[in-house]
Design an enzyme around this catalytic site. Structure first.
Site, short mmCIF file in Angstrom:
data_model
loop_
_atom_site.label_atom_id
_atom_site.label_comp_id
_atom_site.label_asym_id
_atom_site.label_seq_id
_atom_site.Cartn_x
_atom_site.Cartn_y
_atom_site.Cartn_z
N LYS A 1 11.87 -4.75 -8.90
CA LYS A 1 12.67 -3.82 -7.91
C LYS A 1 12.17 -4.46 -6.60
O LYS A 1 11.21 -3.95 -5.99
CB LYS A 1 12.12 -2.43 -8.07
N GLU B 1 -1.49 -3.80 -3.16
CA GLU B 1 -2.01 -4.61 -1.84
C GLU B 1 -1.02 -3.52 -1.00
O GLU B 1 0.10 -3.47 -0.82
CB GLU B 1 -1.33 -5.92 -1.81
N CYS C 1 0.97 -6.96 6.81
CA CYS C 1 -0.33 -6.26 6.33
C CYS C 1 -1.46 -6.64 6.73
O CYS C 1 -2.41 -5.98 7.12
CB CYS C 1 -0.15 -5.96 4.86
N GLU D 1 -1.83 2.21 11.25
CA GLU D 1 -0.94 1.03 11.16
C GLU D 1 0.28 1.24 11.80
O GLU D 1 1.12 1.96 11.39
CB GLU D 1 -0.99 0.59 9.38
#
Length: 484
Positions: free
Chosen positions: A180, A255, A289, A387
């Protein structure tokens, strides 16, 4: 060679292209211009169920798991070859979909995707067990077996690479997959479905369902026919994924988000360090990331380095991703651009000083933001601690090595870190103390499928790449044979 044949925007289930059961479709937007380039099928629960059933039938029928590791490896090698042969089209799709500079797509995304499949093709040969020495009068040995059907859920920022980092080891180990991709960036996933089929991957072994995360992603996550979930995405969604998978006792690798610190000591080679610093926060327009949005600088060189960045960062080429000279393209979507704007506005309210950037770039109606450097924020600032996921760099001074390590470890994240120093002993000493899954010394984003990566703390758990990745896609069976 002839191009891979793909049905426009359809789901790929059981080796066949098909529309969503209810005919629903969703738009794909070119972030460099803000215009719709195509539509793709929007899968619902019925479509996800069909994909999982196809993957289950392929797995239990042994169409893939029944092949030897050497034969699976041969086919995965062919996948790598086809990626290289179709590099121009894959780079075009990735650039159009994500807004990445075309040169970056060629050099990083396509190259690494091919390397991923090539690396795991080689590892498919080495899935062996071990004989265990025991005091029993018996022969005891272990076998590594595939888990079954893997749900691979990937994000918008590196669609091609992060799909390969999951599908590659899953297939090498003998599993089947339902992929997906992010609803914003599905194009390379659909292209790869056709490419995998052409390479010889049997029907039903890899299935692709496009659609929204809360619908298609949730249905996939909760489906009882899924044996393992491999997820890359935000920490907030990762918590939900882990909790939901945990209810069914499904293994998960995740992750998640990152907010890495890049530490520059007074003995660093500043010319080399500046290149690593800029790459760390503008690479993929900061949508990385493992990017380095927090710069920690020894106080003795803090002002000097800020001055160098103030001169150098505005000169980084920002613009049309189709231009080979572009280094920084647009954000992947309007919502991502607005998030960056909100954080920079917050930095101003928190007392931050905008050294350069700090505003949108009006270009062709696209979602562009100027690379931005911010100084004078306290460590408890939200802009430092959270973040941002955009081309924004905060700069903080430190006085001692202990303070640098404490600042680097002060956020909830632990995906990556960097150390810029010419002192070899310090490099190893500080790397040992940093709470991160990967530490780069005197550069940034040095990645290879042989080197595992993954997070600690709020950046997730499990490892992708390296032989360690295969551990996440296999189970160990012990066999004990009496010799009495």
């Amino acid at each position: 060679m002839s191009p891979i044949e793909i049905e426009p925007g359809r789901l790929f289930v059981g080796g066949q292209w098909r529309e969503a059961a209810d005919g629903a479709r969703t738009e794909v937007v070119d972030p460099s211009r803000g215009t719709v380039v195509t539509t793709v099928a929007e899968a619902g629960a019925t479509d996800v169920d069909a994909a999982v059933r196809a993957a289950r039938e392929a797995f239990e029928g042994g169409a893939w798991s029944g092949l030897s590791g050497r034969e699976r490896g041969r086919i995965l090698h062919r996948v790598a070859e086809l990626i290289r042969e179709n590099a121009d089209e894959l780079a075009r799709l990735e650039s159009l979909d994500v807004g990445k500079p075309i040169s970056l797509c060629h050099a990083v995304d396509v190259t690494n995707a091919a390397n991923d499949y090539e690396y795991f093709a080689a590892l498919a040969h080495s899935l062996d067990g071990a004989v265990r020495n025991t005091p029993m009068n018996a022969l005891a040995y272990t076998k590594r077996e595939p888990l079954g059907v893997v749900a691979a859920i990937t994000p918008f920022n590196f669609p091609l690479i992060l799909a390969g980092s999951k599908i590659g080891p899953a297939l090498a180990a003998g599993n089947t997959v339902v992929h997906k991709p992010a609803d914003e960036t599905p194009l390379s996933a659909l292209y790869m479905a056709g490419l995998l089929q052409k390479a010889g991957v049997p029907d039903g072994v890899v299935n692709v369902v496009t659609g929204a995360g809360p619908v298609a992603g949730e249905a996939l996550l909760r489906h009882r026919g899924i044996d393992k979930v491999a997820f890359t995405g935000s920490t907030a969604i990762g918590r939900h994924v882990a909790a939901t998978a945990g209810e069914a006792l499904k293994p998960v690798t995740m992750e998640l988000g990152g907010n890495a610190a890049n530490i520059v000591f007074e003995d660093a080679d500043l010319e080399k360090a500046v290149g690593a610093i800029i790459k760390a926060f503008v690479f993929n327009t900061g949508q990385f990331c493992m990017g380095g949005p927090r710069l920690l600088v020894a106080r003795s060189v803090h002002s000097t380095l800020l001055g160098i960045l103030a001169d150098a960062v505005p000169g980084v080429p920002v613009g049309d991703p189709r231009d080979p000279g572009t280094v920084v393209g647009p954000m992947a979507g309007e919502k991502h651009l607005k998030k960056v704007e909100e954080y920079v506005d917050l930095a101003r309210k928190e007392g931050g000083r905008i050294v350069c950037g700090g505003e949108r770039l009006d270009l062709d109606g696209g979602f562009y933001y100027k690379p931005t450097v911010i100084a004078d924020l306290s460590n408890d600032s939200r802009v430092v601690q959270e973040e941002i996921f955009g081309p924004v760099l905060t700069v903080q001074p430190f006085d001692t090595e202990d303070e640098a390590v404490a600042l680097a470890n002060s956020t909830p994240y632990g995906l990556a870190s960097g150390v810029q120093t010419t002192n070899l002993a310090r490099a190893h000493r500080v790397a040992d103390r940093l709470q991160a899954g990967i530490v780069w010394v005197n550069d940034w984003a040095m990645l290879d499928p042989a080197v595992p990566f993954g997070g600690v703390k709020d950046s997730g758990y499990g490892r992708e790449y390296g032989p360690e990745a295969l551990d996440a896609y296999t189970k160990v069976k012990s066999v004990v044979v009496s010799l009495d």
